[in-house]
Write an enzyme that holds these catalytic residues in place. Structure first.
Site, PDB file in Angstrom:
ATOM      1  N   ASP A 180     -16.438  30.681 -24.237  1.00 38.56           N
ATOM      2  CA  ASP A 180     -15.324  30.347 -23.351  1.00 38.56           C
ATOM      3  C   ASP A 180     -15.878  29.699 -22.073  1.00 38.56           C
ATOM      4  O   ASP A 180     -16.883  30.146 -21.514  1.00 38.56           O
ATOM      5  CB  ASP A 180     -14.519  31.609 -23.004  1.00 38.56           C
ATOM      6  CG  ASP A 180     -13.146  31.262 -22.453  1.00 38.56           C
ATOM      7  OD1 ASP A 180     -12.147  31.528 -23.132  1.00 38.56           O
ATOM      8  OD2 ASP A 180     -13.075  30.704 -21.326  1.00 38.56           O
ATOM      9  N   ILE A 181     -15.194  28.670 -21.615  1.00 40.63           N
ATOM     10  CA  ILE A 181     -15.645  27.934 -20.423  1.00 40.63           C
ATOM     11  C   ILE A 181     -15.482  28.778 -19.147  1.00 40.63           C
ATOM     12  O   ILE A 181     -16.152  28.538 -18.143  1.00 40.63           O
ATOM     13  CB  ILE A 181     -14.858  26.600 -20.319  1.00 40.63           C
ATOM     14  CG1 ILE A 181     -15.635  25.545 -19.556  1.00 40.63           C
ATOM     15  CG2 ILE A 181     -13.472  26.795 -19.728  1.00 40.63           C
ATOM     16  CD1 ILE A 181     -15.034  24.144 -19.674  1.00 40.63           C
ATOM     17  N   ASN A 207      -3.672  35.786 -27.598  1.00 44.04           N
ATOM     18  CA  ASN A 207      -2.581  35.639 -26.641  1.00 44.04           C
ATOM     19  C   ASN A 207      -1.533  34.735 -27.279  1.00 44.04           C
ATOM     20  O   ASN A 207      -1.874  33.700 -27.851  1.00 44.04           O
ATOM     21  CB  ASN A 207      -3.095  35.009 -25.343  1.00 44.04           C
ATOM     22  CG  ASN A 207      -4.081  35.914 -24.619  1.00 44.04           C
ATOM     23  OD1 ASN A 207      -3.949  37.131 -24.670  1.00 44.04           O
ATOM     24  ND2 ASN A 207      -5.067  35.338 -23.970  1.00 44.04           N
ATOM     25  N   GLY A 223       0.026  35.072 -22.188  1.00 44.78           N
ATOM     26  CA  GLY A 223      -1.079  34.456 -21.454  1.00 44.78           C
ATOM     27  C   GLY A 223      -1.737  33.302 -22.189  1.00 44.78           C
ATOM     28  O   GLY A 223      -2.855  32.907 -21.845  1.00 44.78           O
ATOM     29  N   GLN A 224      -1.053  32.757 -23.207  1.00 49.39           N
ATOM     30  CA  GLN A 224      -1.652  31.644 -23.953  1.00 49.39           C
ATOM     31  C   GLN A 224      -1.627  30.368 -23.112  1.00 49.39           C
ATOM     32  O   GLN A 224      -0.595  30.023 -22.522  1.00 49.39           O
ATOM     33  CB  GLN A 224      -0.893  31.417 -25.270  1.00 49.39           C
ATOM     34  CG  GLN A 224      -1.551  30.369 -26.154  1.00 49.39           C
ATOM     35  CD  GLN A 224      -0.933  30.274 -27.544  1.00 49.39           C
ATOM     36  OE1 GLN A 224       0.065  30.938 -27.856  1.00 49.39           O
ATOM     37  NE2 GLN A 224      -1.532  29.450 -28.382  1.00 49.39           N
ATOM     38  N   HIS A 227      -6.433  30.836 -31.322  1.00 52.03           N
ATOM     39  CA  HIS A 227      -7.834  31.214 -31.156  1.00 52.03           C
ATOM     40  C   HIS A 227      -7.865  32.704 -30.871  1.00 52.03           C
ATOM     41  O   HIS A 227      -6.920  33.264 -30.316  1.00 52.03           O
ATOM     42  CB  HIS A 227      -8.471  30.437 -29.997  1.00 52.03           C
ATOM     43  CG  HIS A 227      -7.645  30.473 -28.749  1.00 52.03           C
ATOM     44  ND1 HIS A 227      -6.548  29.657 -28.562  1.00 52.03           N
ATOM     45  CD2 HIS A 227      -7.726  31.264 -27.653  1.00 52.03           C
ATOM     46  CE1 HIS A 227      -6.006  29.925 -27.400  1.00 52.03           C
ATOM     47  NE2 HIS A 227      -6.693  30.906 -26.824  1.00 52.03           N
ATOM     48  N   HIS A 287     -10.036  35.626 -28.951  1.00 56.84           N
ATOM     49  CA  HIS A 287     -11.085  35.914 -27.971  1.00 56.84           C
ATOM     50  C   HIS A 287     -11.937  37.068 -28.507  1.00 56.84           C
ATOM     51  O   HIS A 287     -11.389  38.078 -28.965  1.00 56.84           O
ATOM     52  CB  HIS A 287     -10.487  36.361 -26.638  1.00 56.84           C
ATOM     53  CG  HIS A 287      -9.618  35.328 -25.976  1.00 56.84           C
ATOM     54  ND1 HIS A 287     -10.045  34.584 -24.896  1.00 56.84           N
ATOM     55  CD2 HIS A 287      -8.358  34.920 -26.232  1.00 56.84           C
ATOM     56  CE1 HIS A 287      -9.076  33.766 -24.513  1.00 56.84           C
ATOM     57  NE2 HIS A 287      -8.028  33.954 -25.306  1.00 56.84           N
TER      58      HIS A 287
HETATM   59  P1  5GP Z   1      -5.677  31.433 -23.939  1.00 57.03           P
HETATM   60  O1  5GP Z   1      -5.348  31.606 -22.499  1.00 57.03           O
HETATM   61  O2  5GP Z   1      -4.895  30.272 -24.550  1.00 57.03           O
HETATM   62  O3  5GP Z   1      -5.588  32.676 -24.748  1.00 57.03           O
HETATM   63  O4  5GP Z   1      -7.193  31.054 -23.992  1.00 57.03           O
HETATM   64  C1  5GP Z   1      -7.677  29.758 -23.812  1.00 57.03           C
HETATM   65  C2  5GP Z   1      -9.113  29.888 -23.409  1.00 57.03           C
HETATM   66  O5  5GP Z   1      -9.757  28.641 -23.585  1.00 57.03           O
HETATM   67  C3  5GP Z   1      -9.301  30.296 -21.947  1.00 57.03           C
HETATM   68  O6  5GP Z   1     -10.008  31.520 -21.884  1.00 57.03           O
HETATM   69  C4  5GP Z   1     -10.083  29.132 -21.345  1.00 57.03           C
HETATM   70  O7  5GP Z   1     -11.040  29.536 -20.412  1.00 57.03           O
HETATM   71  C5  5GP Z   1     -10.693  28.465 -22.568  1.00 57.03           C
HETATM   72  N1  5GP Z   1     -10.890  27.043 -22.444  1.00 57.03           N
HETATM   73  C6  5GP Z   1      -9.990  26.119 -21.973  1.00 57.03           C
HETATM   74  N2  5GP Z   1     -10.514  24.888 -22.043  1.00 57.03           N
HETATM   75  C7  5GP Z   1     -11.758  25.021 -22.577  1.00 57.03           C
HETATM   76  C8  5GP Z   1     -12.792  24.070 -22.883  1.00 57.03           C
HETATM   77  O8  5GP Z   1     -12.677  22.865 -22.687  1.00 57.03           O
HETATM   78  N3  5GP Z   1     -13.929  24.573 -23.428  1.00 57.03           N
HETATM   79  C9  5GP Z   1     -14.094  25.907 -23.667  1.00 57.03           C
HETATM   80  N4  5GP Z   1     -15.256  26.285 -24.207  1.00 57.03           N
HETATM   81  N5  5GP Z   1     -13.143  26.819 -23.382  1.00 57.03           N
HETATM   82  C10 5GP Z   1     -11.991  26.379 -22.837  1.00 57.03           C
END
Ligand code: 5GP
Length: 113
Positions: free
Chosen positions: A29-30, A86, A92-93, A99, A101
């Site tokens: 995760d970034i 999420n 929180g998506q 995906h 986590h």
């Molecule tokens: P969500 O909030 O949709 O459950 O999770 C999305 C996740 O993707 C977040 O934790 C966010 O930090 C990660 N993320 C968003 N953009 C990028 C990216 O360009 N590269 C990587 N490696 N992670 C990303």
């Protein structure tokens, strides 16, 4: 709809891929929320968990199976880890390509924030 994850899967955007098999990839995760924070992503675009159906439900098993293998490789399987999906705004998506986590390396609290 294509997202940043599809671009990573298609190698249009560079990202270190820490695990890959026929159906899923795994990246860091970034914006990590724990010492280990990985994202396990199916190669097929599915926007939310609400879009899981009879034809693609096997991908959820593929994601969990990948998580299990990755956890063993990282030697966090015994100590423990957390798997999170999420879904939509309240969940929180932020990226609309499902995906999971995989979080580890610290103790997590319950209930989550
Ligand atoms: P969500 O909030 O949709 O459950 O999770 C999305 C996740 O993707 C977040 O934790 C966010 O930090 C990660 N993320 C968003 N953009 C990028 C990216 O360009 N590269 C990587 N490696 N992670 C990303």
């Amino acid at each position: 709809m294509s997202t940043i994850f599809k671009k990573i899967i298609d190698r249009e955007v560079e990202s270190e891929i820490v695990y890959e098999d026929q159906n899923v990839i795994c990246i860091n995760d970034i914006n990590p929320q724990a010492p280990i924070h990985l994202l396990i992503i199916p190669k097929k675009i599915i926007e939310t968990i609400n879009d899981i159906d009879i034809d693609n439900k096997h991908l959820i098993a593929d994601m969990v199976f990948a998580a299990k293998k990755i956890a063993k490789n990282l030697k966090i399987d015994k100590k423990g880890y957390r798997l999170v999906f999420n879904c939509n705004d309240d969940g929180g998506q932020t990226v609309y390509h499902i995906h999971m986590h995989l979080l580890a390396g610290r103790k997590f609290t319950w209930p989550p924030g």
